[in-house]
Write an enzyme that holds these catalytic residues in place. Structure first.
Site, short mmCIF file in Angstrom:
data_model
loop_
_atom_site.label_atom_id
_atom_site.label_comp_id
_atom_site.label_asym_id
_atom_site.label_seq_id
_atom_site.Cartn_x
_atom_site.Cartn_y
_atom_site.Cartn_z
N ASP A 52 -4.60 -7.47 3.38
CA ASP A 52 -5.83 -7.70 2.62
C ASP A 52 -7.05 -7.80 3.53
O ASP A 52 -8.15 -7.36 3.14
CB ASP A 52 -5.70 -8.99 1.81
CG ASP A 52 -4.44 -9.00 0.98
OD1 ASP A 52 -4.45 -8.44 -0.11
OD2 ASP A 52 -3.42 -9.56 1.47
N ASP A 56 -1.69 -0.97 -9.71
CA ASP A 56 -1.99 -2.37 -9.43
C ASP A 56 -2.08 -3.12 -10.75
O ASP A 56 -2.82 -2.72 -11.65
CB ASP A 56 -3.33 -2.51 -8.68
CG ASP A 56 -3.19 -2.24 -7.19
OD1 ASP A 56 -2.06 -2.36 -6.67
OD2 ASP A 56 -4.20 -1.91 -6.56
N TRP A 109 -0.53 5.23 -0.19
CA TRP A 109 -1.31 5.68 -1.35
C TRP A 109 -2.80 5.38 -1.14
O TRP A 109 -3.59 5.45 -2.06
CB TRP A 109 -0.78 5.09 -2.65
CG TRP A 109 -1.06 3.63 -2.94
CD1 TRP A 109 -1.55 2.68 -2.10
CD2 TRP A 109 -0.86 2.98 -4.20
NE1 TRP A 109 -1.67 1.48 -2.73
CE2 TRP A 109 -1.25 1.63 -4.03
CE3 TRP A 109 -0.40 3.38 -5.44
CZ2 TRP A 109 -1.18 0.69 -5.08
CZ3 TRP A 109 -0.33 2.45 -6.47
CH2 TRP A 109 -0.71 1.14 -6.29
N ARG A 121 5.28 8.72 -6.47
CA ARG A 121 4.28 8.59 -7.52
C ARG A 121 3.94 9.95 -8.12
O ARG A 121 3.71 10.92 -7.41
CB ARG A 121 3.01 7.95 -6.95
CG ARG A 121 1.88 7.83 -7.97
CD ARG A 121 0.77 6.92 -7.52
NE ARG A 121 -0.01 7.41 -6.42
CZ ARG A 121 -1.29 7.07 -6.20
NH1 ARG A 121 -1.89 6.22 -7.00
NH2 ARG A 121 -1.94 7.54 -5.15
N GLU A 149 0.82 -1.22 0.00
CA GLU A 149 0.00 0.00 0.00
C GLU A 149 0.86 1.27 0.00
O GLU A 149 0.40 2.33 0.42
CB GLU A 149 -0.96 0.00 1.21
CG GLU A 149 -1.65 -1.31 1.49
CD GLU A 149 -2.51 -1.81 0.33
OE1 GLU A 149 -2.71 -1.05 -0.63
OE2 GLU A 149 -2.95 -2.97 0.37
N GLY A 189 -12.98 4.41 -17.55
CA GLY A 189 -14.40 4.75 -17.51
C GLY A 189 -15.00 5.13 -18.85
O GLY A 189 -16.19 5.45 -18.92
#
Length: 554
Positions: free
Chosen positions: A477, A361, A415, A251, A199, A268
């Site tokens: 998780d 990811d 993040w 990032r 993460e 999208g």
């Protein structure tokens, strides 16, 4: 293999794309089939195998790309597990059977039948790549491309434990890091130079653990560098040295927003395939029964006939040709925007040249965003062309060939939502951490108390299995799922089961009453980290061993 980067007057700046591939350890030999194992099978079919296809085509066409892929230890272990490999083949064959049935069912609906035939080809290609080309070993495929020097492989913590919240014990953090690296070395024959913090969770001091493990660089979110102890001279477009030779790359928010943003992100677009429209939920229950869970619980089958369209009205039928054309258009847009970004940065940065860090990811590509692997391939091809001022680079290569970074300590960051730890500790999951910390403390004490004693093979096995249970309970998780509200019952059960297994083993070891049959059952169920050593919970520097007889172990 280190690849030379171009001289600064050849290209204006660098782009580093990092994919993080991770799934929790989901393996249930105690059941004939298990719903959550489909998480792995879906990702293999829609993400990992298509990604390997991308790498194969780039290699065949001699494209000079660079890509970094982080493989989590839990994922590596599952990909090489014989039980899961067998179950995956059964999964693929069932999907092929369903696609064949769909071709027959849609014979009077030509637009739908075209898609049914597309899915049959898709599943056949997955089966051929998996079984014939790579003999069921996807890690071998990644290793092949790593050997070219164009794919850089790195790893993450053992079970993706959220390190900022495990930092109550430095031993817990070290074991997550070191076990992850050991698993990578066992699979690829060498240690990684980079490390993906689960993460992107960083806290000041973590760089010491990474340095001790031989790590050269890691990633943080944007504010990890912009909020560093020293104002970064080059913002997030150059790494910082944490003061011990370990570099932190941040990032880039612009490239992230283009892909991740729910409103502005490429996935999208109305032309792309709609993830949430699946025949597993849409067709007659009797017809779809053989392909869902226990013939009654509806699940995704991977066969989806509709495009995103929009928020209102019925979803229109998916048009693959238009979707792929849109993916190329979006890839061109992505490269163009990176070029404009580098042009702006070039006015303020001379040395070092800017590097744009774009981490994602891996499962977004192909699984959630069906056309994502095609988009990625187009991006890598476009960036490799001499007509662009964007040069692809791996972070390891960049560090070897650029001046020493500015020295500063990154700020605590992740993040996740709001940039810190709130997604992993909140009212939905905060009950987990006192139990995790207690188990970790008891594991450390157990390792300390048996230090120097002559242990039987059975006792050693039990101690190692107890250490596995601690690591599995620490996976990030489970609190993530509890917060997101998806498979809550399963996440609850996984945490409580692993802690219960640890407590049972702990008590059995303390009382010297180890049931070998039950221990064997636990070893079969949780067979990860075969080379684990419980002694790592009490390393030599941790203190003096107890006198013989202090602990009731014969």
């Amino acid at each position: 293999m280190t690849k030379s980067l171009p001289r600064s007057n050849d290209k204006q700046g660098f782009l580093s794309i990092i994919l993080h591939a991770h799934l929790p350890y989901v393996r249930h030999p105690e059941h004939d089939s298990f719903f959550e194992e489909n998480w792995l099978f879906e990702a293999m079919t829609e993400c990992y195998l298509p990604l390997i296809g991308v790498l194969d085509r780039l290699h065949s066409d001699n494209v000079d790309y660079r890509l970094t892929l982080s493989l989590s230890p839990t994922l590596m272990t599952m990909l090489r597990d014989e039980l899961l490999q067998t179950r995956y083949l059964k999964y693929l064959h069932s999907r092929l059977e369903l696609a064949e049935k769909e071709i027959i069912r849609t014979r009077k609906q030509p637009e739908y039948q075209k898609l049914a035939r597309l899915y049959r080809r898709f599943f056949l290609n997955a089966l051929n790549t998996y079984q014939e080309q790579y003999q069921g070993d996807l890690l071998a495929a990644f290793k092949k491309h790593q050997a070219t020097g164009k794919l850089e492989l790195i790893t993450t913590a053992a079970t993706h434990g959220f390190l900022p919240l495990l930092n109550v014990s430095e031993t817990a953090v070290r074991n997550q890091v070191n076990t992850g690296i050991a698993t990578f070395k066992a699979n690829f024959g060498h240690a990684p130079s980079g490390f993906w913090l689960p993460e992107c969770g960083y806290y000041p001091g973590l760089e010491t653990v990474l340095a001790d493990a031989g790590i050269e660089y890691f990633f943080v979110d944007t504010h990890g560098v912009t909020g560093a102890s020293q104002q970064p001279w080059n913002g997030v477009y150059a790494p910082i040295d944490c003061g011990n030779g370990v570099a932190a790359f941040a990032r880039d928010p612009e490239s992230s927003q283009q892909v991740w943003s729910a409103k502005e992100g490429y996935p999208g677009d109305f032309n792309y395939r709609e993830y949430y429209s699946d025949i597993g939920f849409e067709l007659d229950a009797d017809y779809i029964a053989p392909y869902i869970l226990d013939r009654k619980t509806r699940i995704n089958t991977g066969i989806k006939y509709h495009r995103v369209t929009g928020d209102n009205g019925a979803k229109e039928i998916y048009n693959p040709r238009k979707a792929l054309a849109k993916a190329y258009e979006h890839a061109q847009d992505f490269i163009d925007k990176r070029q404009h970004q580098i042009d702006r940065l070039g006015a303020t940065m001379d040395r070092p040249p800017p590097i744009i860090i774009a981490p994602y990811d891996a499962e977004l590509f192909g699984h959630w965003w069906f056309e994502g692997t095609h988009w990625l391939e187009c991006v890598l091809r476009l960036a490799s062309e001499n007509s662009h001022g964007v040069q692809l680079a791996g972070c390891g290569d960049y560090l070897k060939q650029q001046p020493s970074p500015q020295v500063a300590t990154p700020a605590a960051s992740t993040w996740g939502d709001q940039g810190y730890s709130s997604y992993w500790i909140n009212e939905a999951n905060d009950w987990i951490y006192p139990l995790l910390h207690k188990a970790e403390q008891e594991m450390e004490k157990l390792a300390r108390d048996v230090r120097g004693l002559a242990l039987t093979p059975l006792q050693t096995r039990a101690l190692n299995q107890a250490a596995r249970s601690v690591l599995l309970a620490q996976a990030s998780d489970w609190p993530f799922i509890l917060k997101s509200g998806t498979t809550i019952d399963y996440a609850n059960k996984r945490v409580t089961d692993h802690l219960a297994r640890f407590n049972y083993l702990h008590d059995s070891i303390r009382k010297n009453r180890i049931n070998e049959r039950y221990l064997t059952a636990l070893e079969i169920m949780d067979n990860i980290f075969p080379d684990i050593d419980f002694r790592d919970y009490n390393p030599p520097s941790a203190g003096v061993s107890p006198k013989p007889g202090r602990f009731n172990v014969r």
